[in-house]
Design a protein around this motif. Structure first.
Motif, PDB file in Angstrom:
ATOM      1  N   ASN A   3       0.838  -1.196   0.000  1.00  0.00           N
ATOM      2  CA  ASN A   3       0.000   0.000   0.000  1.00  0.00           C
ATOM      3  C   ASN A   3       0.875   1.250   0.000  1.00  0.00           C
ATOM      4  OD1 ASN A   3      -2.376  -1.460   0.116  1.00  0.00           O
ATOM      5  ND2 ASN A   3      -2.272  -1.654   2.330  1.00  0.00           N
ATOM      6  N   SER A   4       0.439   2.244  -0.743  1.00  0.00           N
ATOM      7  CA  SER A   4       1.130   3.528  -0.748  1.00  0.00           C
ATOM      8  C   SER A   4       0.153   4.596  -1.196  1.00  0.00           C
ATOM      9  CB  SER A   4       2.344   3.494  -1.683  1.00  0.00           C
ATOM     10  OG  SER A   4       1.917   3.517  -3.032  1.00  0.00           O
ATOM     11  N   ARG A   5       0.559   5.849  -1.068  1.00  0.00           N
ATOM     12  CA  ARG A   5      -0.329   6.947  -1.460  1.00  0.00           C
ATOM     13  C   ARG A   5      -0.515   7.018  -2.978  1.00  0.00           C
ATOM     14  NH1 ARG A   5       2.480  11.753  -2.849  1.00  0.00           N
ATOM     15  NH2 ARG A   5       4.747  11.606  -2.648  1.00  0.00           N
ATOM     16  N   PHE A   6       0.302   6.241  -3.689  1.00  0.00           N
ATOM     17  CA  PHE A   6       0.180   6.250  -5.142  1.00  0.00           C
ATOM     18  C   PHE A   6      -0.787   5.181  -5.668  1.00  0.00           C
ATOM     19  CE2 PHE A   6       4.629   7.425  -4.111  1.00  0.00           C
ATOM     20  CZ  PHE A   6       4.551   8.773  -4.457  1.00  0.00           C
ATOM     21  N   GLU A   7      -1.305   4.368  -4.759  1.00  0.00           N
ATOM     22  CA  GLU A   7      -2.125   3.234  -5.172  1.00  0.00           C
ATOM     23  C   GLU A   7      -3.446   3.651  -5.803  1.00  0.00           C
ATOM     24  OE1 GLU A   7      -3.587  -1.068  -3.310  1.00  0.00           O
ATOM     25  OE2 GLU A   7      -2.783   0.494  -2.008  1.00  0.00           O
ATOM     26  N   TYR A   8      -3.810   4.915  -5.638  1.00  0.00           N
ATOM     27  CA  TYR A   8      -5.093   5.377  -6.194  1.00  0.00           C
ATOM     28  C   TYR A   8      -5.169   5.191  -7.709  1.00  0.00           C
ATOM     29  CZ  TYR A   8      -3.052   9.526  -8.363  1.00  0.00           C
ATOM     30  OH  TYR A   8      -2.328  10.375  -9.167  1.00  0.00           O
TER      31      TYR A   8
END
Length: 268
Positions: A3-8
């Motif tokens: 998971n990361s903030r770029f997963e969107y």
């Protein structure tokens, strides 16, 4: 996947799920095969080695994907029929077509090097294939689809056989041969082949005229018992009893209804 903030960005992905309990046919076509055949100097009108490369590639795909129940091909295309209850890749269209196109391309390159080693592949002109998935709602649609492909095979082969004999043996230019065949019927082409070149079209190899069929057949299927009681319940029961299957190759007429009535399990 972490998971990361770029997963969107995954929210932009879209899947097309093919309808359940429908027949899926995946057709694989060669990309730019006119140029490919010219580059490697295919024999005209039919190159037996190149056709065998196609056939071995299709057979290998059937071996690796058990959900393929039938395959039909000619020239630079192959159509694969999947089992009606197939759940391969959860029936995701993109997964199916990319797997079939990439696998067939890899198989073709392997068998080219094995069967056609006198013409090594050049990085500037490698064989690749694309694919499409078609969904058919009933048995009749599937049967008509494969009949259509075989009729197309016959029409194209008769034309190409006549055309290339006019060019190679008749010393015509491609334009002259094309003009001579404009408006001709099948009977006219047969007459040209016989009268001008002594060729009886009916005597040509069946693979050229009818294409190639691969079937995953039940080798001990009791067709006589099914015909006594032609119901879905009877068919399912007989399929369970006939557990052994074998991939068999044919160059026969699949337009006749007997081809399908003798193999009811193809569409079950």
């Amino acid at each position: 996947m972490a998971n990361s903030r770029f997963e969107y960005v995954r929210t932009f992905e879209r899947e097309n799920i093919l309808l359940p309990q429908t027949h899926i046919v995946i057709r694989v076509d060669g990309r730019g095969f006119h140029k490919f055949s010219d580059f490697y100097e295919f024999e005209k009108p039919n190159d037996e080695i190149a056709l065998n490369v196609m056939n071995e590639s299709a057979k290998q795909l059937m071996k690796t994907i058990p959900d393929i129940i039938m395959a039909y091909g000619d020239s630079d295309e192959y159509s694969f029929l999947l089992r009606k209850d197939c759940q391969l890749f959860d029936r995701r269209e993109f997964k199916l077509i990319t797997t079939f196109s990439s696998s067939f391309s890899a198989n073709y390159q392997y068998y080219w090097n094995k069967l056609n080693s006198s013409k090594p592949l050049n990085i500037e002109r490698l064989p690749t294939f694309d694919a499409r998935a078609i969904v058919y709602p009933n048995d009749l649609n599937v049967i008509d689809y494969f009949k259509w492909r075989q009729v197309d095979c016959h029409i194209n082969n008769l034309y190409n056989t006549t055309f290339w004999n006019l060019v190679i043996k008749g010393n015509m230019t491609t334009k002259e041969a094309e003009n001579k065949l404009i408006g001709t019927l099948s009977s006219d082409k047969n007459e040209i082949l016989f009268k001008e070149f002594g060729i009886n079209y009916n005597d040509l190899p069946e693979m050229y005229k009818k294409g190639t069929i691969f079937l995953r057949e039940y080798i001990d299927f009791p067709i006589s018992k099914y015909k006594e009681q032609p119901t879905n319940e009877c068919l399912i029961r007989l399929i369970k009893r006939s557990k052994k299957t074998e991939i068999k190759q044919y160059h026969c007429d699949l337009i006749k209804d007997s081809f399908w009535s003798d193999r009811p399990y193809l569409l079950q």
